[in-house]
Design a protein around this motif. Sequence first.
Motif, PDB file in Angstrom:
ATOM      1  N   PHE A  46       0.849  -1.178   0.000  1.00  0.00           N
ATOM      2  CA  PHE A  46       0.000   0.000   0.000  1.00  0.00           C
ATOM      3  C   PHE A  46       0.889   1.234   0.000  1.00  0.00           C
ATOM      4  O   PHE A  46       1.838   1.324   0.777  1.00  0.00           O
ATOM      5  CB  PHE A  46      -0.917   0.027   1.223  1.00  0.00           C
ATOM      6  CG  PHE A  46      -2.095  -0.883   1.095  1.00  0.00           C
ATOM      7  CD1 PHE A  46      -3.180  -0.528   0.287  1.00  0.00           C
ATOM      8  CD2 PHE A  46      -2.131  -2.089   1.763  1.00  0.00           C
ATOM      9  CE1 PHE A  46      -4.269  -1.354   0.159  1.00  0.00           C
ATOM     10  CE2 PHE A  46      -3.223  -2.928   1.638  1.00  0.00           C
ATOM     11  CZ  PHE A  46      -4.289  -2.568   0.835  1.00  0.00           C
ATOM     12  N   MET A  47       0.562   2.180  -0.870  1.00  0.00           N
ATOM     13  CA  MET A  47       1.326   3.409  -0.994  1.00  0.00           C
ATOM     14  C   MET A  47       0.359   4.588  -0.867  1.00  0.00           C
ATOM     15  O   MET A  47      -0.850   4.424  -0.975  1.00  0.00           O
ATOM     16  CB  MET A  47       2.018   3.478  -2.366  1.00  0.00           C
ATOM     17  CG  MET A  47       2.948   2.324  -2.664  1.00  0.00           C
ATOM     18  SD  MET A  47       4.337   2.225  -1.542  1.00  0.00           S
ATOM     19  CE  MET A  47       5.301   3.594  -2.075  1.00  0.00           C
ATOM     20  N   SER A  48       0.917   5.768  -0.658  1.00  0.00           N
ATOM     21  CA  SER A  48       0.082   6.966  -0.609  1.00  0.00           C
ATOM     22  C   SER A  48       0.803   8.114  -1.302  1.00  0.00           C
ATOM     23  O   SER A  48       2.026   8.145  -1.373  1.00  0.00           O
ATOM     24  CB  SER A  48      -0.248   7.337   0.839  1.00  0.00           C
ATOM     25  OG  SER A  48       0.922   7.633   1.563  1.00  0.00           O
ATOM     26  N   LYS A  49      -0.009   9.020  -1.819  1.00  0.00           N
ATOM     27  CA  LYS A  49       0.510  10.248  -2.413  1.00  0.00           C
ATOM     28  C   LYS A  49      -0.558  11.320  -2.283  1.00  0.00           C
ATOM     29  O   LYS A  49      -1.676  11.057  -1.859  1.00  0.00           O
ATOM     30  CB  LYS A  49       0.950  10.041  -3.861  1.00  0.00           C
ATOM     31  CG  LYS A  49      -0.141   9.649  -4.822  1.00  0.00           C
ATOM     32  CD  LYS A  49       0.473   9.431  -6.206  1.00  0.00           C
ATOM     33  CE  LYS A  49      -0.569   9.075  -7.241  1.00  0.00           C
ATOM     34  NZ  LYS A  49       0.018   8.915  -8.567  1.00  0.00           N
ATOM     35  N   ILE A  50      -0.225  12.537  -2.653  1.00  0.00           N
ATOM     36  CA  ILE A  50      -1.124  13.673  -2.510  1.00  0.00           C
ATOM     37  C   ILE A  50      -2.298  13.543  -3.480  1.00  0.00           C
ATOM     38  O   ILE A  50      -2.120  13.183  -4.644  1.00  0.00           O
ATOM     39  CB  ILE A  50      -0.381  14.998  -2.790  1.00  0.00           C
ATOM     40  CG1 ILE A  50       0.761  15.212  -1.800  1.00  0.00           C
ATOM     41  CG2 ILE A  50      -1.340  16.182  -2.807  1.00  0.00           C
ATOM     42  CD1 ILE A  50       0.328  15.554  -0.411  1.00  0.00           C
ATOM     43  N   TYR A  51      -3.492  13.846  -2.983  1.00  0.00           N
ATOM     44  CA  TYR A  51      -4.682  13.954  -3.819  1.00  0.00           C
ATOM     45  C   TYR A  51      -5.242  15.354  -3.613  1.00  0.00           C
ATOM     46  O   TYR A  51      -5.534  15.756  -2.492  1.00  0.00           O
ATOM     47  CB  TYR A  51      -5.733  12.914  -3.419  1.00  0.00           C
ATOM     48  CG  TYR A  51      -7.005  13.039  -4.213  1.00  0.00           C
ATOM     49  CD1 TYR A  51      -7.096  12.499  -5.483  1.00  0.00           C
ATOM     50  CD2 TYR A  51      -8.106  13.711  -3.694  1.00  0.00           C
ATOM     51  CE1 TYR A  51      -8.260  12.624  -6.228  1.00  0.00           C
ATOM     52  CE2 TYR A  51      -9.276  13.841  -4.432  1.00  0.00           C
ATOM     53  CZ  TYR A  51      -9.338  13.287  -5.693  1.00  0.00           C
ATOM     54  OH  TYR A  51     -10.484  13.419  -6.423  1.00  0.00           O
ATOM     55  N   ASP A  52      -5.374  16.101  -4.690  1.00  0.00           N
ATOM     56  CA  ASP A  52      -5.908  17.460  -4.621  1.00  0.00           C
ATOM     57  C   ASP A  52      -7.194  17.505  -5.440  1.00  0.00           C
ATOM     58  O   ASP A  52      -7.151  17.450  -6.668  1.00  0.00           O
ATOM     59  CB  ASP A  52      -4.889  18.463  -5.157  1.00  0.00           C
ATOM     60  CG  ASP A  52      -5.293  19.909  -4.915  1.00  0.00           C
ATOM     61  OD1 ASP A  52      -6.480  20.160  -4.600  1.00  0.00           O
ATOM     62  OD2 ASP A  52      -4.427  20.781  -5.052  1.00  0.00           O
ATOM     63  N   ARG A  96       6.906   7.587  -2.055  1.00  0.00           N
ATOM     64  CA  ARG A  96       7.884   7.374  -3.124  1.00  0.00           C
ATOM     65  C   ARG A  96       8.489   8.709  -3.548  1.00  0.00           C
ATOM     66  O   ARG A  96       7.809   9.736  -3.585  1.00  0.00           O
ATOM     67  CB  ARG A  96       7.230   6.722  -4.340  1.00  0.00           C
ATOM     68  CG  ARG A  96       6.631   5.365  -4.043  1.00  0.00           C
ATOM     69  CD  ARG A  96       6.057   4.720  -5.268  1.00  0.00           C
ATOM     70  NE  ARG A  96       5.086   5.591  -5.937  1.00  0.00           N
ATOM     71  CZ  ARG A  96       4.366   5.210  -6.982  1.00  0.00           C
ATOM     72  NH1 ARG A  96       4.495   4.003  -7.472  1.00  0.00           N
ATOM     73  NH2 ARG A  96       3.511   6.042  -7.541  1.00  0.00           N
ATOM     74  N   ARG A  97       9.748   8.671  -3.893  1.00  0.00           N
ATOM     75  CA  ARG A  97      10.476   9.870  -4.340  1.00  0.00           C
ATOM     76  C   ARG A  97       9.792  10.519  -5.542  1.00  0.00           C
ATOM     77  O   ARG A  97       9.634  11.731  -5.602  1.00  0.00           O
ATOM     78  CB  ARG A  97      11.910   9.455  -4.677  1.00  0.00           C
ATOM     79  CG  ARG A  97      12.784  10.550  -5.194  1.00  0.00           C
ATOM     80  CD  ARG A  97      14.128   9.944  -5.622  1.00  0.00           C
ATOM     81  NE  ARG A  97      15.001  10.941  -6.144  1.00  0.00           N
ATOM     82  CZ  ARG A  97      16.102  11.361  -5.546  1.00  0.00           C
ATOM     83  NH1 ARG A  97      16.469  10.834  -4.413  1.00  0.00           N
ATOM     84  NH2 ARG A  97      16.846  12.291  -6.098  1.00  0.00           N
ATOM     85  N   VAL A  98       9.376   9.719  -6.497  1.00  0.00           N
ATOM     86  CA  VAL A  98       8.768  10.240  -7.731  1.00  0.00           C
ATOM     87  C   VAL A  98       7.499  11.032  -7.421  1.00  0.00           C
ATOM     88  O   VAL A  98       7.245  12.069  -8.049  1.00  0.00           O
ATOM     89  CB  VAL A  98       8.508   9.091  -8.743  1.00  0.00           C
ATOM     90  CG1 VAL A  98       7.477   8.100  -8.227  1.00  0.00           C
ATOM     91  CG2 VAL A  98       8.083   9.647 -10.080  1.00  0.00           C
ATOM     92  N   ASP A  99       6.704  10.583  -6.458  1.00  0.00           N
ATOM     93  CA  ASP A  99       5.478  11.296  -6.098  1.00  0.00           C
ATOM     94  C   ASP A  99       5.789  12.613  -5.385  1.00  0.00           C
ATOM     95  O   ASP A  99       5.140  13.623  -5.628  1.00  0.00           O
ATOM     96  CB  ASP A  99       4.590  10.422  -5.208  1.00  0.00           C
ATOM     97  CG  ASP A  99       4.135   9.162  -5.923  1.00  0.00           C
ATOM     98  OD1 ASP A  99       3.914   9.207  -7.154  1.00  0.00           O
ATOM     99  OD2 ASP A  99       4.014   8.112  -5.259  1.00  0.00           O
ATOM    100  N   PHE A 100       6.791  12.584  -4.511  1.00  0.00           N
ATOM    101  CA  PHE A 100       7.217  13.803  -3.820  1.00  0.00           C
ATOM    102  C   PHE A 100       7.707  14.838  -4.832  1.00  0.00           C
ATOM    103  O   PHE A 100       7.318  16.008  -4.778  1.00  0.00           O
ATOM    104  CB  PHE A 100       8.325  13.478  -2.815  1.00  0.00           C
ATOM    105  CG  PHE A 100       8.817  14.676  -2.058  1.00  0.00           C
ATOM    106  CD1 PHE A 100       8.247  15.042  -0.850  1.00  0.00           C
ATOM    107  CD2 PHE A 100       9.870  15.452  -2.547  1.00  0.00           C
ATOM    108  CE1 PHE A 100       8.694  16.155  -0.148  1.00  0.00           C
ATOM    109  CE2 PHE A 100      10.331  16.563  -1.859  1.00  0.00           C
ATOM    110  CZ  PHE A 100       9.742  16.911  -0.651  1.00  0.00           C
ATOM    111  N   VAL A 101       8.552  14.415  -5.756  1.00  0.00           N
ATOM    112  CA  VAL A 101       9.119  15.328  -6.761  1.00  0.00           C
ATOM    113  C   VAL A 101       8.006  15.919  -7.626  1.00  0.00           C
ATOM    114  O   VAL A 101       7.966  17.138  -7.860  1.00  0.00           O
ATOM    115  CB  VAL A 101      10.172  14.606  -7.633  1.00  0.00           C
ATOM    116  CG1 VAL A 101      10.561  15.440  -8.846  1.00  0.00           C
ATOM    117  CG2 VAL A 101      11.390  14.251  -6.794  1.00  0.00           C
TER     118      VAL A 101
END
Length: 150
Positions: A46-52, A96-101
């Motif tokens: 399970f991963m997470s990233k920003i949702y706007d 993940r680095r790619v999502d942060f970038v």
Amino acid sequence: YLYTSQVDDTGIRGIYPDFLTLKCEQESDKEVSFLDVLIFRDKDVFMSKIYDKREHPPLSRVDQVKYPHPSCFLSTRSKLGIITSRFHAFGRICLRRVDFVERARIFLKEFLARGYSRSSVASMVKRFIRKVPLEFPVPKVGSFVKMLMP
């Protein structure tokens, strides 16, 4: 098990009363958004990233001014503190680095478009990257900051 009347073999019962009608509002069963987080699976993790939600219809059609203009009467520290605040959110949510970038570049592009000094912004970003541990390694701070700056 959605409803309190639903019970499995081990005695686990649902949490919602039967009179409440639940509707599935998610468009996909592969990912789910909650507040400003998108939770999804990458292979078996399970991963997470920003949702706007402002980036998706119907809010994507609304013209928005998100950040104060550099000439406003807020202190410089307060205005540039927005960078630290947003980067803390990105760092906590983006595993993940790619999502942060990706998210940092979107934010910095919008922030710089308001008229902030590129050198002041880069300095704040560098300070954040040096001081705050992220979920992924950042071996060369200077080159990472250059990659983030649009």
